[in-house]
Write a protein that holds these residues in place. Sequence first.
Motif, mmCIF file in Angstrom:
data_model
loop_
_atom_site.group_PDB
_atom_site.id
_atom_site.type_symbol
_atom_site.label_atom_id
_atom_site.label_comp_id
_atom_site.label_asym_id
_atom_site.label_seq_id
_atom_site.Cartn_x
_atom_site.Cartn_y
_atom_site.Cartn_z
ATOM 1 N N THR A 20 33.458 23.845 9.528
ATOM 2 C CA THR A 20 34.764 24.141 10.088
ATOM 3 C C THR A 20 35.226 25.532 9.674
ATOM 4 N N TYR B 213 33.616 28.123 11.760
ATOM 5 C CA TYR B 213 34.267 28.243 13.067
ATOM 6 C C TYR B 213 35.560 29.041 12.963
ATOM 7 N N CYS C 39 34.084 26.421 20.650
ATOM 8 C CA CYS C 39 33.314 26.612 19.418
ATOM 9 C C CYS C 39 31.809 26.587 19.642
ATOM 10 N N TYR D 33 42.308 22.793 15.539
ATOM 11 C CA TYR D 33 40.875 22.598 15.778
ATOM 12 C C TYR D 33 40.566 21.158 16.146
ATOM 13 N N LYS E 42 35.322 20.594 20.482
ATOM 14 C CA LYS E 42 34.789 21.884 20.026
ATOM 15 C C LYS E 42 35.648 23.034 20.542
ATOM 16 N N HIS F 24 28.342 28.024 20.094
ATOM 17 C CA HIS F 24 27.746 29.306 19.755
ATOM 18 C C HIS F 24 27.032 29.912 20.959
ATOM 19 N N SER G 193 26.985 33.111 12.490
ATOM 20 C CA SER G 193 27.269 31.803 11.909
ATOM 21 C C SER G 193 26.348 31.516 10.732
ATOM 22 N N MET H 160 31.081 31.871 20.761
ATOM 23 C CA MET H 160 32.400 31.359 21.133
ATOM 24 C C MET H 160 32.883 32.099 22.379
ATOM 25 N N THR I 130 36.262 32.606 14.730
ATOM 26 C CA THR I 130 37.407 32.814 15.615
ATOM 27 C C THR I 130 38.127 34.108 15.269
#
Length: 228
Positions: free
Chosen positions: A83, A86, A35, A186, A191, A37, A45, A1, A90
């Motif tokens: 989700t 993510y 978002c 979001y 993304k 990677h 993740s 991110m 964050t």
Amino acid sequence: MKFLEFASLDRLNDFLSHLDMGERTIKGCLEAYTCKHAGADKKLSHRLSLSLDSEIADYLGKSSDTDSSSSPDCISSRSSRRTLVYLVLTLYHMYPDYEFSAVKAHQYFAEESWDSFKQIFDTYMLEASKEWLETNGGVSLLDTLYKALDEVVKLSDCEIYSYDPDSEADPLLERGAIWSFNFFFYNRKLKRIVTFRFGCFSNLVADGFLMDEIRDEEDGEIFADMDI
């Protein structure tokens, strides 16, 4: 991110960085992230996905013995679990010194609507909104916030989540906090995620901590000159 910079968010952050209301201070901060990677995010993740699968399976196993209807809707699909990954990623980027893998993500994140967010904002940010109008005039603070969020993540395509963990599991809780809220906006298509944390803090508690620090420093200076 990756952290993303937007002038519209910077303007709001400048205003919300420290609103002194006498006995209390209101603070707010907006941050935007992509978002996608990159680097260590891929490994993290994967680890979070495994952790969430295990956590959710355990939770569903326990809830099936009681009331299956009590299981959160947000954990029913793989896309929704993605989700959650993510959202937790964050948090890692916002607070890199905290370990969020122990956070019960499926319990602490709840899906919200703009109306529920607006109700909270109107209630708790009333003083800040008045200060905004006195300082900037024209468009209200909420409308300015809406426009900024819409520019970054297009609100009509957004999912909104709140983050509300137990106090012991909340690394975002600051000393002297009277109330605080954490929201995530979001957009799957773009993304992107925008986080918005805002809270109210007691200046009296903060002053008390400051006085304690001053006394500690003075005591240290006194004892430093003594032959003990």
